[in-house]
Design an enzyme around this catalytic site. Structure first.
Site, mmCIF file in Angstrom:
data_model
loop_
_atom_site.group_PDB
_atom_site.id
_atom_site.type_symbol
_atom_site.label_atom_id
_atom_site.label_comp_id
_atom_site.label_asym_id
_atom_site.label_seq_id
_atom_site.Cartn_x
_atom_site.Cartn_y
_atom_site.Cartn_z
ATOM 1 N N GLU A 113 2.483 0.841 -10.710
ATOM 2 C CA GLU A 113 1.248 0.687 -9.921
ATOM 3 C C GLU A 113 0.566 2.050 -9.709
ATOM 4 O O GLU A 113 -0.209 2.219 -8.766
ATOM 5 C CB GLU A 113 1.546 0.034 -8.557
ATOM 6 C CG GLU A 113 2.229 -1.318 -8.609
ATOM 7 C CD GLU A 113 1.339 -2.457 -9.109
ATOM 8 O OE1 GLU A 113 0.182 -2.205 -9.461
ATOM 9 O OE2 GLU A 113 1.837 -3.602 -9.155
ATOM 10 N N HIS A 137 2.876 0.121 -1.226
ATOM 11 C CA HIS A 137 2.775 -1.258 -1.710
ATOM 12 C C HIS A 137 4.148 -1.892 -1.535
ATOM 13 O O HIS A 137 5.171 -1.299 -1.917
ATOM 14 C CB HIS A 137 2.358 -1.306 -3.181
ATOM 15 C CG HIS A 137 2.706 -2.613 -3.821
ATOM 16 N ND1 HIS A 137 2.196 -3.819 -3.366
ATOM 17 C CD2 HIS A 137 3.557 -2.930 -4.837
ATOM 18 C CE1 HIS A 137 2.707 -4.796 -4.086
ATOM 19 N NE2 HIS A 137 3.545 -4.287 -4.985
ATOM 20 N N HIS A 209 1.778 -11.927 -4.226
ATOM 21 C CA HIS A 209 2.445 -10.705 -4.668
ATOM 22 C C HIS A 209 2.891 -9.826 -3.494
ATOM 23 O O HIS A 209 4.078 -9.556 -3.345
ATOM 24 C CB HIS A 209 1.530 -9.928 -5.625
ATOM 25 C CG HIS A 209 2.131 -8.682 -6.187
ATOM 26 N ND1 HIS A 209 1.667 -8.048 -7.303
ATOM 27 C CD2 HIS A 209 3.170 -7.910 -5.760
ATOM 28 C CE1 HIS A 209 2.389 -6.979 -7.561
ATOM 29 N NE2 HIS A 209 3.311 -6.876 -6.638
HETATM 30 P P1 13P Z 1 7.596 -0.507 -10.041
HETATM 31 O O1 13P Z 1 9.087 -0.640 -10.159
HETATM 32 O O2 13P Z 1 6.960 -0.104 -11.343
HETATM 33 O O3 13P Z 1 7.201 0.392 -8.885
HETATM 34 O O4 13P Z 1 6.987 -1.943 -9.744
HETATM 35 C C1 13P Z 1 7.333 -2.651 -8.584
HETATM 36 C C2 13P Z 1 6.224 -3.487 -8.073
HETATM 37 O O5 13P Z 1 6.271 -3.912 -6.950
HETATM 38 C C3 13P Z 1 5.064 -3.795 -8.958
HETATM 39 O O6 13P Z 1 4.037 -4.417 -8.275
HETATM 40 ZN ZN ZN Z 2 4.689 -5.337 -6.377
#
Ligand code: 13P
Ligand code: ZN
Length: 276
Positions: A113, A137, A209
């Site tokens: 991300e 996030h 999500h």
């Molecule tokens: P990453 O492991 O690449 O950080 O991805 C996790 C995630 O939550 C993607 O939305």
């Molecule tokens: Zn995620």
């Protein structure tokens, strides 16, 4: 500031995310744009990689340094092996490429991300006059559940629901919470939509999500997410107990906003999702 203190700050946040059940497997990612004091902790670090092109350009972040969680890494492991699970990067002078200064051992990379984080940093740097430095996030289960429970969720009815279900909400996110319809994880489309929303909001829900939260530091970004998630938990607990029988009224929300001198976006007030 010592680098260890900076790392501990990130590790505390990622551990809290795991403990709350927000970061299953490699779910969730964290970034911090280093301030002057934090930059002092990384002076002298040499590039550990070539310049790696970004999928989006962030010219206003030229030369900035960030600490990021790694892609595919489990946030619960940051405290055990920070040099493997997180890293420090630097953008080039055009904001079009980055290089690794420390961490991401061995052959790791920043989160998938990355584009969403960097475009979000670019927006909040400008919109908060360089106050906000943190982007989180994460996969908050109750907020995610709301995106499955209602077919008509919108920025206004989601904001209203959360404001009405927990008195902290209007104080902590007076400009509301953005609802974004499903877009592919890690895509530039999602990155641009998130950054656009952050011009006015501090929180953005990604349908089916998770959430993105921003703030001055990781504590503030984490706190904002926590308050929104808690309101969603309270709502779902009421739903399980037979439904919401009463909630904070428009007048009570106005009284709270007045008391805490919040510049709330009252125009977001709407009915309940689901038409109830
Ligand atoms: P990453 O492991 O690449 O950080 O991805 C996790 C995630 O939550 C993607 O939305
Ligand atoms: Zn995620």
């Amino acid at each position: 500031m010592k680098r260890e203190i900076l790392i501990r700050h990130v590790a505390k946040t990622t551990r809290d995310m795991w403990d709350r059940g927000w970061a299953e497997a490699n779910g969730g990612n964290v970034s911090l744009r280093l301030n002057e004091e934090q930059n002092a902790a990384v002076v002298g670090l040499q590039g550990q990689s070539e310049w790696i092109p970004l999928s989006v350009a962030a010219p206003t972040l030229q030369g900035e340094r960030f600490i990021f969680t790694g892609t595919g890494r489990y946030l619960r492991n940051v405290e055990l092996a920070p040099e493997r699970n997180i890293g420090i990067i630097e953008l080039n002078l055009c904001g079009t490429a980055f290089r690794i200064l420390w961490g991401f051992e061995s052959n790791g990379r920043p989160t998938s991300e990355l584009a969403a984080h960097l475009l979000s940093h670019a927006t909040i740097k400008e919109s908060t006059n360089n106050y906000a430095h943190a982007v989180i996030h994460t996969h908050t289960p109750s907020l995610i559940a709301l995106t499955y429970a209602f077919a008509d969720l919108s920025t206004s009815n989601l904001t209203s629901l959360l404001w009405r279900m927990h008195a902290e909400c209007v104080v902590v996110f007076p400009r509301g919470i953005e609802f974004l319809p499903w877009m592919m994880a890690g895509s530039n489309t999602l990155a641009h939509a998130t950054a656009d929303a952050l011009r006015t909001r501090t929180l953005v829900v990604w349908e089916h999500h998770g959430i993105v939260g921003t703030g001055r530091n990781l504590d503030e970004a984490f706190g904002r997410i926590y308050v929104a998630e808690k309101a969603a938990e309270i709502y779902l607990a009421c739903a399980a107990a037979g439904g919401v029988k009463k909630a904070l009224t428009d007048d009570q929300l106005q009284a709270i906003a007045d008391n805490f001198k919040c510049n709330w976006e009252k125009s977001l007030l709407a009915g309940w999702p689901g038409g109830a």
